[in-house]
Design a protein around this motif. Structure first.
Motif, mmCIF file in Angstrom:
data_model
loop_
_atom_site.group_PDB
_atom_site.id
_atom_site.type_symbol
_atom_site.label_atom_id
_atom_site.label_comp_id
_atom_site.label_asym_id
_atom_site.label_seq_id
_atom_site.Cartn_x
_atom_site.Cartn_y
_atom_site.Cartn_z
ATOM 1 N N PRO A 145 0.370 12.285 3.879
ATOM 2 C CA PRO A 145 0.179 11.083 4.373
ATOM 3 C C PRO A 145 -1.200 11.124 5.209
ATOM 4 O O PRO A 145 -2.055 10.021 5.124
ATOM 5 C CB PRO A 145 1.291 10.787 5.522
ATOM 6 N N LYS A 146 -1.580 11.940 5.798
ATOM 7 C CA LYS A 146 -2.684 12.176 6.437
ATOM 8 C C LYS A 146 -3.998 12.048 5.427
ATOM 9 O O LYS A 146 -4.909 11.371 5.711
ATOM 10 C CB LYS A 146 -2.872 13.420 7.447
ATOM 11 N N VAL A 147 -3.814 13.149 4.591
ATOM 12 C CA VAL A 147 -5.139 12.952 3.576
ATOM 13 C C VAL A 147 -5.192 11.640 2.671
ATOM 14 O O VAL A 147 -6.082 11.073 2.500
ATOM 15 C CB VAL A 147 -4.499 14.095 2.360
ATOM 16 N N SER A 148 -3.982 11.013 2.602
ATOM 17 C CA SER A 148 -3.883 9.895 1.954
ATOM 18 C C SER A 148 -4.485 8.628 2.559
ATOM 19 O O SER A 148 -5.326 7.961 2.140
ATOM 20 C CB SER A 148 -2.185 9.409 1.445
ATOM 21 N N ARG A 193 -12.846 12.093 -7.178
ATOM 22 C CA ARG A 193 -13.297 11.813 -8.383
ATOM 23 C C ARG A 193 -12.817 10.339 -8.935
ATOM 24 O O ARG A 193 -12.957 9.792 -10.097
ATOM 25 C CB ARG A 193 -12.321 12.555 -9.555
ATOM 26 N N GLY A 194 -12.775 9.496 -7.801
ATOM 27 C CA GLY A 194 -12.256 8.105 -8.027
ATOM 28 C C GLY A 194 -10.899 7.925 -8.554
ATOM 29 O O GLY A 194 -10.888 6.563 -9.324
ATOM 30 N N PHE A 195 -10.027 8.550 -8.671
ATOM 31 C CA PHE A 195 -8.747 8.439 -9.308
ATOM 32 C C PHE A 195 -7.977 6.978 -8.498
ATOM 33 O O PHE A 195 -8.268 6.930 -7.159
ATOM 34 C CB PHE A 195 -7.723 9.736 -9.287
ATOM 35 N N ASP A 196 -7.002 6.418 -9.225
ATOM 36 C CA ASP A 196 -6.446 5.214 -8.505
ATOM 37 C C ASP A 196 -5.336 5.528 -7.524
ATOM 38 O O ASP A 196 -4.775 5.022 -6.531
ATOM 39 C CB ASP A 196 -5.859 4.423 -9.417
ATOM 40 N N GLY A 197 -4.583 6.850 -7.949
ATOM 41 C CA GLY A 197 -3.519 7.344 -7.204
ATOM 42 C C GLY A 197 -3.106 8.715 -7.579
ATOM 43 O O GLY A 197 -3.565 9.241 -8.693
ATOM 44 N N VAL A 198 -2.039 9.159 -7.151
ATOM 45 C CA VAL A 198 -1.544 10.524 -7.309
ATOM 46 C C VAL A 198 0.006 10.661 -7.163
ATOM 47 O O VAL A 198 0.354 9.810 -6.254
ATOM 48 C CB VAL A 198 -2.125 11.761 -5.992
ATOM 49 N N VAL A 199 0.606 11.328 -8.086
ATOM 50 C CA VAL A 199 2.124 11.447 -8.086
ATOM 51 C C VAL A 199 2.404 12.931 -7.754
ATOM 52 O O VAL A 199 2.095 14.080 -8.656
ATOM 53 C CB VAL A 199 2.742 10.915 -9.396
ATOM 54 N N PRO A 210 -3.513 6.247 -2.402
ATOM 55 C CA PRO A 210 -1.788 6.109 -2.626
ATOM 56 C C PRO A 210 -1.327 7.436 -3.377
ATOM 57 O O PRO A 210 -1.984 7.747 -4.551
ATOM 58 C CB PRO A 210 -1.649 4.900 -3.382
ATOM 59 N N VAL A 211 -0.356 7.906 -2.764
ATOM 60 C CA VAL A 211 0.389 8.966 -3.234
ATOM 61 C C VAL A 211 1.854 8.820 -3.255
ATOM 62 O O VAL A 211 2.378 8.494 -2.224
ATOM 63 C CB VAL A 211 0.188 10.376 -2.252
ATOM 64 N N LEU A 212 2.672 9.107 -4.407
ATOM 65 C CA LEU A 212 3.861 8.923 -4.650
ATOM 66 C C LEU A 212 4.613 10.183 -4.683
ATOM 67 O O LEU A 212 4.123 11.084 -5.479
ATOM 68 C CB LEU A 212 4.323 8.169 -5.695
ATOM 69 N N THR A 213 5.636 10.689 -3.793
ATOM 70 C CA THR A 213 6.061 11.805 -3.938
ATOM 71 C C THR A 213 7.420 11.535 -4.531
ATOM 72 O O THR A 213 8.263 10.726 -4.237
ATOM 73 C CB THR A 213 6.285 12.594 -2.467
ATOM 74 N N LEU A 214 7.805 12.475 -5.728
ATOM 75 C CA LEU A 214 9.165 12.369 -6.183
ATOM 76 C C LEU A 214 9.790 13.829 -6.028
ATOM 77 O O LEU A 214 9.049 14.699 -6.574
ATOM 78 C CB LEU A 214 8.997 12.102 -7.619
ATOM 79 N N MET A 215 10.779 13.955 -5.339
ATOM 80 C CA MET A 215 11.699 15.088 -4.985
ATOM 81 C C MET A 215 12.551 15.030 -6.128
ATOM 82 O O MET A 215 13.541 14.078 -6.272
ATOM 83 C CB MET A 215 12.496 15.091 -3.655
ATOM 84 N N LEU A 216 12.596 16.168 -7.026
ATOM 85 C CA LEU A 216 13.654 16.225 -8.198
ATOM 86 C C LEU A 216 14.821 17.224 -7.929
ATOM 87 O O LEU A 216 14.645 18.348 -7.538
ATOM 88 C CB LEU A 216 12.851 16.499 -9.549
ATOM 89 N N ASP A 217 15.997 17.028 -8.069
ATOM 90 C CA ASP A 217 17.100 17.792 -8.399
ATOM 91 C C ASP A 217 17.991 17.337 -9.351
ATOM 92 O O ASP A 217 17.735 16.336 -10.210
ATOM 93 C CB ASP A 217 17.664 17.932 -6.929
ATOM 94 N N GLU A 218 19.305 18.080 -9.474
ATOM 95 C CA GLU A 218 19.981 17.704 -10.617
ATOM 96 C C GLU A 218 20.713 16.477 -10.569
ATOM 97 O O GLU A 218 21.402 15.676 -11.525
ATOM 98 C CB GLU A 218 20.931 18.752 -10.873
ATOM 99 N N VAL A 272 0.759 -1.217 0.005
ATOM 100 C CA VAL A 272 -0.123 -0.027 -0.217
ATOM 101 C C VAL A 272 0.757 1.200 0.127
ATOM 102 O O VAL A 272 0.460 2.305 -0.373
ATOM 103 C CB VAL A 272 -0.979 0.008 1.050
ATOM 104 N N ASP A 273 1.947 1.081 0.169
ATOM 105 C CA ASP A 273 2.963 2.356 0.354
ATOM 106 C C ASP A 273 4.528 1.838 0.350
ATOM 107 O O ASP A 273 4.680 0.726 0.648
ATOM 108 C CB ASP A 273 2.784 3.243 1.458
#
Lengths: 326, 365
Positions: free
Chosen positions: B318-321, B294-300, B327-335, A120-121
């Protein structure tokens, strides 16, 4: 006899698992990648193939790890999957009601949260590899302790010292400082284990809910000191599975079995793949401003696969002449 | 004036039309690349975020190509990006001794007079032509967004991976070449048809994923490692939370008249984050909730490394999720971000969503 092969080619080690039809591990192999993935895969295949009865048939094969695509081409994999899924599958195989998977490998660390048998995560270390196997190796080397004894030494400590574990470079300076202050090696080693565990939980584990049963796998799980530090910090019992160091490969053997059950046949090249000559080259495509780096895998003269191009024109073509740059 | 401007997704096509319509030559920097980032990283403060570095690199490339004027936007609030142009100007002029003019558009409602003065200086055509240029630019931006949205819908269904990306790339070039509003509209219609004619497997049921986060990393494929396209090629329908025309309507036009935009997003975020934290922080929370509803399966979630508004959002997600079971995936981007790391995470996330959907369906069946 029939078996499934799982291969996990990572930055530090290349692991193989042969699993029988009932899910038992028949053979496992852990070798150093040494920056030569093709060589490591072929060496591993050779070693694995030599000890096997001729009657053994490989019904399917799967690959994972940072070189999963490459190894998939070389061995002829039926399925190629990311490490997170592979590790989760293996953990569920060992403990069906597992809720937390902690995996610490050579340069990667992961945390996988499982509820009711599905992932799940998850989280992976992003900007920092402090606390992974390579760093422990390096520090054990510096202290003159064989890595195998590192954990046992940590357990002897009565008063672990506090080491700054935020960054491996600073951790090292801090350890040197503590040595110069006169602390015992076992207290320093135990302090390092605590620091790395704190770092893992603060970085990778941030905001994730860690619930029992907890399984700890990856090469670092061999380290008793780290294991002990995790149990102390989490106040939860931790299970280290029998094949903790090859769990990614085990996961792929399981997934290969499922994949072959769906497709009905395998594309595994056989152990003879260790004798074939594979070469990989790379070049920069000048077709557009993206300047993608294209990797080309050849077996003697034939192109087996190409990747790295965003537009996929190289991936789709099997001969060089099909692609007109520009 | 030889004008250059930041590149962000497809917006360059609209901006190019705008400045040409105002009577200037434009210098279009190449799409951001490793070279751009190397240049930017060399001269930027190390802890500046990724957008700063890429933009600085792009400016340097454009200056080498002969640009003498940079037009960019400012901003307000706690996000550092509002001050970036000032800092970039000083790096370019003082540290690197470029004789370059830097023109910054600040939000209208706070700076009507300043904006008027900039325009007076920038517009070298009559009032009618000025309005015409604005209209053509707007039509181009609308066309680009419409084409891109359609490509997001079709990509996960395409039978041959890569077709949609090729068709839409040609379509963008077509819009760039269009000279009039009529031409833009006609070409858009043709290209939309062409997209819809791509052989598709309509039996597929793509997972639906919302992409949220900081505007620059959401819109510019180079800095987000082609997240939208990569997910599409994995058979996922991607709904991008930000499109330039919507954003302009809500944040530039309405804001000019002091009408708050995106109220639905901000209201949704209210229980978790009632404060404006700068950038798109509050939006990231609100949009996550709206995607759940809206019934989405996940968020990035996409964020530049060290981006404060997105870090605030990340710690609330995490609380919202959990509350919305999304499920939410966070991507932190840098060089330093490698493509391999991003695709490993995306693959694992898609596996997670696939298994989760099977489970959810199994339970309701």
């Amino acid at each position: 006899m029939k078996a499934y092969l799982g291969v996990d080619v990572g930055s530090v080690s290349t692991n193989f698992v042969l699993m029988d039809e009932t899910g038992h591990v028949l053979e496992s192999l852990y070798i150093r990648t040494m920056g030569q993935p093709i060589q490591a895969i072929q060496d591993g295949l050779k070693k694995l193939g030599q000890g096997l009865p001729p009657s053994l048939r490989i019904l399917g094969a799967g690959t994972t790890g940072s070189a999963r695509q490459l190894s998939g081409v070389i061995i002829g994999a039926d399925i190629v999957k990311n490490e997170i899924t592979a590790h989760a599958v293996a953990a569920l195989h060992c403990i069906p009601d597992v809720q937390t998977v902690m995996e610490i490998g050579g340069q990667d660390s992961k945390l996988i949260v499982i509820r009711d048998g599905i992932v799940v995560d998850f989280a992976m270390n992003t900007v920092c590899s402090a606390g992974t196997g390579s760093f422990l190796d390096q520090q054990a080397g510096r202290l003159g302790i064989p890595i195998e004894e590192f954990g046992a030494l940590a357990l002897k400590s009565k008063h672990p010292v506090r080491i700054a574990g935020r960054c491996s470079v600073f951790a090292e300076s801090d350890m040197i400082h503590k040595q110069q202050m006169g602390h015992s090696t076992s207290d320093i080693v135990a302090g390092l284990c605590d620091a790395l565990v704190r770092n893992y939980l603060n970085n990778v584990g941030k905001g994730k809910s860690i619930a029992a049963p907890v399984i700890f796998q990856g090469g670092v799980a061999a380290n008793l000191g780290i294991r002990n530090a995790f149990e102390k910090e989490l106040q939860l019992p931790i299970t280290v599975p029998e094949h903790f160091d090859v769990m990614g490969a085990l996961g792929m053997a399981i997934l290969a079995k499922e994949a072959v059950a769906r497709s009905g046949k395998t594309s595994f090249r056989g152990f003879a793949a260790s004798e074939l000559e594979f070469t990989s080259t790379s070049f920069e495509c000048s077709g557009c401003a993206n300047r993608c780096e294209i990797v080309e895998i050849k077996q003697s003269k034939a192109i087996l696969a190409r990747w790295g191009d965003r537009c996929r024109k190289w991936q789709d073509a099997t001969t060089s002449s099909e692609v007109v740059a520009g | 004036m030889k004008i250059t401007f930041p590149r962000m997704g497809t917006s360059w096509i609209g901006l190019k039309a705008l400045f040409e319509g105002l009577g200037h030559e434009t210098v279009l920097p190449p799409p951001p690349s490793k070279h751009t980032l190397d240049l930017g990283t060399k001269y930027a403060p190390e802890f500046a975020c990724l957008p700063f570095k890429v933009l600085l690199g792009s400016y340097l490339e454009a200056l080498e190509m002969g640009a003498d004027t940079i037009v960019s936007s400012g901003g307000v609030g706690p996000c550092r990006a509002g001050y970036y142009t000032q800092l970039q100007k000083r790096i370019l002029r003082e540290q690197l001794s470029y004789d370059v003019r830097v023109i910054t558009f600040e939000p209208l409602n706070r700076n009507w007079r300043g904006t008027y003065l900039i325009l007076k200086d920038l517009v070298e055509v009559g009032f009618g032509d000025f309005l015409g240029a604005l209209w053509l630019t707007w039509q181009k931006l609308l066309a680009l967004d419409a084409l891109e949205k359609e490509s997001h819908r079709i990509r996960p269904l395409e039978r041959h991976i890569g077709t949609t990306s090729r068709v839409v790339k040609d379509a963008f070039a077509d819009i760039d070449a269009a000279q009039s509003v009529d031409e833009v509209r006609a070409r858009t219609a043709v290209r939309l048809e062409e997209l819809r004619a791509i052989p598709q497997d309509l039996a597929r049921e793509p997972l639906r994923v919302g992409v949220i986060g900081e505007i620059y990393v959401v819109l510019e494929p180079f800095v987000n490692q082609d997240v939208v396209e990569t997910l599409g090629h994995m058979g996922v329908y991607v709904h991008r939370s930000i499109f330039l025309t919507d954003w302009t309507k809500d944040n530039a036009i309405l804001d000019a008249f002091r009408i708050p935009g995106e109220m639905n997003i901000k209201r949704a975020a209210q229980p978790y984050l009632p404060e404006m934290v700068g950038g798109h922080g509050q939006n990231s929370i609100g949009e996550t909730i709206l995607y759940a509803k809206r019934g989405f399966d996940g968020v990035v979630q996409l964020a530049p490394f060290t981006c404060i508004p997105e870090i605030v959002a990340k710690s609330i997600i995490p609380k919202v999720s959990e509350d919305y079971n999304l499920p939410v995936l966070t991507l932190m981007l840098d060089e330093q971000t490698g493509k391999a790391g991003v695709s490993t995470r995306l693959e694992a996330f898609v596996d997670l969503l696939t298994m989760r959907r099977q489970r959810l369906r199994g339970e309701t069946a």
